[in-house]
Design a protein around this motif. Structure first.
Motif, PDB file in Angstrom:
ATOM      1  N   UNK A  52     -49.149  75.716  18.693  1.00 56.94           N
ATOM      2  CA  UNK A  52     -49.972  75.522  19.751  1.00 56.94           C
ATOM      3  C   UNK A  52     -49.855  73.906  21.005  1.00 56.94           C
ATOM      4  N   UNK A  53     -49.291  73.179  19.884  1.00 60.64           N
ATOM      5  CA  UNK A  53     -48.713  72.004  20.119  1.00 60.64           C
ATOM      6  C   UNK A  53     -47.424  72.009  21.437  1.00 60.64           C
ATOM      7  N   UNK A  54     -47.023  73.256  21.186  1.00 59.16           N
ATOM      8  CA  UNK A  54     -45.230  74.114  21.763  1.00 59.16           C
ATOM      9  C   UNK A  54     -46.278  74.178  23.198  1.00 59.16           C
ATOM     10  N   UNK A  55     -48.205  75.184  22.585  1.00 55.78           N
ATOM     11  CA  UNK A  55     -47.896  75.711  24.210  1.00 55.78           C
ATOM     12  C   UNK A  55     -49.357  73.930  25.239  1.00 55.78           C
ATOM     13  N   UNK A  78     -48.412  70.874  25.145  1.00 64.35           N
ATOM     14  CA  UNK A  78     -47.158  70.117  25.479  1.00 64.35           C
ATOM     15  C   UNK A  78     -47.301  69.730  27.007  1.00 64.35           C
ATOM     16  N   UNK A  79     -46.923  70.695  27.993  1.00 67.09           N
ATOM     17  CA  UNK A  79     -46.759  70.100  28.898  1.00 67.09           C
ATOM     18  C   UNK A  79     -47.887  69.971  29.776  1.00 67.09           C
ATOM     19  N   UNK A  80     -49.356  70.205  29.171  1.00 66.35           N
ATOM     20  CA  UNK A  80     -50.263  69.004  29.699  1.00 66.35           C
ATOM     21  C   UNK A  80     -51.083  67.678  29.540  1.00 66.35           C
ATOM     22  N   UNK A  81     -50.275  67.951  28.528  1.00 67.29           N
ATOM     23  CA  UNK A  81     -50.661  66.165  27.765  1.00 67.29           C
ATOM     24  C   UNK A  81     -49.941  64.966  28.819  1.00 67.29           C
ATOM     25  N   UNK A  82     -50.629  64.195  28.854  1.00 70.58           N
ATOM     26  CA  UNK A  82     -49.881  63.341  29.866  1.00 70.58           C
ATOM     27  C   UNK A  82     -49.932  61.908  29.027  1.00 70.58           C
ATOM     28  N   UNK A  83     -48.808  61.180  29.169  1.00 67.42           N
ATOM     29  CA  UNK A  83     -49.411  59.361  28.733  1.00 67.42           C
ATOM     30  C   UNK A  83     -49.835  59.713  27.470  1.00 67.42           C
ATOM     31  N   UNK A  84     -50.429  58.224  27.210  1.00 65.98           N
ATOM     32  CA  UNK A  84     -51.238  57.802  26.102  1.00 65.98           C
ATOM     33  C   UNK A  84     -52.037  59.233  25.036  1.00 65.98           C
ATOM     34  N   UNK A  85     -52.591  60.151  25.971  1.00 71.97           N
ATOM     35  CA  UNK A  85     -53.006  61.027  24.998  1.00 71.97           C
ATOM     36  C   UNK A  85     -51.909  62.296  24.488  1.00 71.97           C
ATOM     37  N   UNK A  86     -50.463  62.079  24.930  1.00 74.63           N
ATOM     38  CA  UNK A  86     -49.751  62.795  24.512  1.00 74.63           C
ATOM     39  C   UNK A  86     -49.206  62.100  23.539  1.00 74.63           C
ATOM     40  N   UNK A  87     -48.911  60.689  23.223  1.00 81.19           N
ATOM     41  CA  UNK A  87     -48.517  60.289  22.232  1.00 81.19           C
ATOM     42  C   UNK A  87     -49.446  60.757  20.685  1.00 81.19           C
ATOM     43  N   UNK A  88     -50.544  60.439  21.270  1.00 74.49           N
ATOM     44  CA  UNK A  88     -51.195  60.539  20.079  1.00 74.49           C
ATOM     45  C   UNK A  88     -51.445  61.782  19.851  1.00 74.49           C
ATOM     46  N   UNK A  89     -51.411  62.924  20.392  1.00 77.96           N
ATOM     47  CA  UNK A  89     -50.850  64.329  20.130  1.00 77.96           C
ATOM     48  C   UNK A  89     -50.009  64.904  19.150  1.00 77.96           C
ATOM     49  N   UNK A  90     -48.716  64.206  19.850  1.00 79.48           N
ATOM     50  CA  UNK A  90     -47.857  63.954  18.884  1.00 79.48           C
ATOM     51  C   UNK A  90     -48.141  63.918  16.901  1.00 79.48           C
ATOM     52  N   UNK A  91     -48.485  62.698  17.283  1.00 79.22           N
ATOM     53  CA  UNK A  91     -49.483  61.733  16.457  1.00 79.22           C
ATOM     54  C   UNK A  91     -50.069  62.005  15.165  1.00 79.22           C
ATOM     55  N   UNK A  92     -50.871  63.093  15.779  1.00 83.32           N
ATOM     56  CA  UNK A  92     -51.347  63.813  15.231  1.00 83.32           C
ATOM     57  C   UNK A  92     -50.969  65.445  14.840  1.00 83.32           C
ATOM     58  N   UNK A  93     -50.534  66.135  15.292  1.00 83.41           N
ATOM     59  CA  UNK A  93     -49.170  66.662  14.762  1.00 83.41           C
ATOM     60  C   UNK A  93     -48.301  66.112  13.951  1.00 83.41           C
ATOM     61  N   UNK A  94     -47.752  64.937  13.871  1.00 83.18           N
ATOM     62  CA  UNK A  94     -47.425  64.539  12.762  1.00 83.18           C
ATOM     63  C   UNK A  94     -48.276  64.438  11.623  1.00 83.18           C
ATOM     64  N   UNK A  95     -49.669  63.854  11.689  1.00 78.34           N
ATOM     65  CA  UNK A  95     -49.802  63.570  10.427  1.00 78.34           C
ATOM     66  C   UNK A  95     -49.855  65.170   9.612  1.00 78.34           C
ATOM     67  N   UNK A  96     -50.511  65.638  10.993  1.00 77.82           N
ATOM     68  CA  UNK A  96     -50.370  67.304  10.046  1.00 77.82           C
ATOM     69  C   UNK A  96     -49.905  67.652   9.396  1.00 77.82           C
TER      70      UNK A  96
END
Length: 297
Positions: A268-271, A273-291
């Protein structure tokens, strides 16, 4: 001449034999992962088909047709230039070449890279050429995403699959191309695509990936170092491959099957990833790593 890629040579020999015996299908589809060498095989086959004095191991390299091909000026060879998509206009260019008589008295050959990028209208326009190619006319298509091609295109091509390479032959070849040691993980992380692995090795990116892989594994063990890890990974083009490799090997080391939802989470992250920009991308990656840490600890 044949390529120097050992995993392609058997397929080459079969294609070349059919071509020399004039039994080759008029529409060839080469499929396999990006970095397996489809473009090299397509080029070699195209030059063989155009050669005026073909040899069992490929084009002679000496006739007028071969010299024109080497110079990039063969009038009976069309290599499509593909960017974001393959348009109807480009397909019409193919049809025009196929309708004209060959200027060198031999075959007419069209090479279509990234065939999955044909628009629906372009694919429909290609069908007539596939059905009525003309004498001594050949289409060589290749793609890493055959499942994205229209069924009508697939049914009219002879498909040749080039499987991913994880064996000792490809590992030895990769080691021979580089003066520096090749990381053990690199070929698998690249999905069994030796040419992609070689590009990463020669650019120095393999060393960066090795450091990031080590940092990611350390984080999964301890749960610490999240902020610097997130900054390292955020701009990594091979992040998807890095994540899949890590999850797969982490579960192997733990001798347990990975939870199905874990791969679904990474997918889901890989799908997205290209749609998420800026600070939202950093937050989404942080959430993924925590998961990942939560599910793998």
């Amino acid at each position: 001449m044949t390529t120097s890629l050992p995993w392609l040579q058997q397929t080459e020999q079969r294609l070349f034999k059919l071509a020399c015996q004039e039994q080759l299908h008029h529409a060839i589809l080469l499929t396999g992962p990006a970095g397996i060498g489809k473009h090299i095989l397509a080029k070699q086959l195209a030059h063989l088909l155009l050669c005026l004095d073909p040899l069992p191991d490929g084009a002679c390299g000496l006739c007028k047709s071969c010299l024109l091909g080497k110079a990039g000026h063969h009038p009976d060879l069309l290599q499509l230039e593909v960017t974001s998509s393959i348009s109807v206009e480009q397909i019409r260019e193919i049809s025009l070449l196929m309708q004209n008589s060959p200027q060198q008295g031999g075959a007419r050959v069209v090479v279509v890279p990234q065939a999955e990028k044909m628009t629906e209208s372009a694919a429909n326009a290609l069908l007539k050429t596939l059905e009525e190619p003309g004498q001594r006319s050949f289409l060589i298509l290749y793609t890493a995403f055959a499942e994205q091609l229209m069924p009508t295109i697939l049914s009219r091509c002879q498909r040749w699959d080039l499987p991913a390479q994880y064996g000792e032959n490809s590992r030895q070849w990769l080691a021979q191309q580089s003066p520096d040691p090749v990381p053990d993980f690199l070929l698998e992380l690249c999905g069994g695509a030796p040419l992609k692995a070689l590009t990463l090795q020669q650019s120095g990116e393999a060393l960066t990936l090795a450091a990031q892989l080590k940092a990611l594994q350390a984080y999964l063990h301890s749960g610490s170092g999240l902020a610097p890890l997130q900054k390292q990974l955020e701009s990594q083009p091979e992040l998807a491959a890095l994540l899949y490799y890590t999850v797969r090997h982490w579960t192997l080391q733990q001798q347990q099957l990975p939870p199905p939802q874990l791969f679904a989470r990474v997918a889901r992250w890989c799908r997205d990833e290209q749609r998420i920009l800026g600070q939202n991308k950093s937050l989404a990656l942080t959430t993924l790593l925590l998961d990942l840490h939560q599910q793998l600890r």
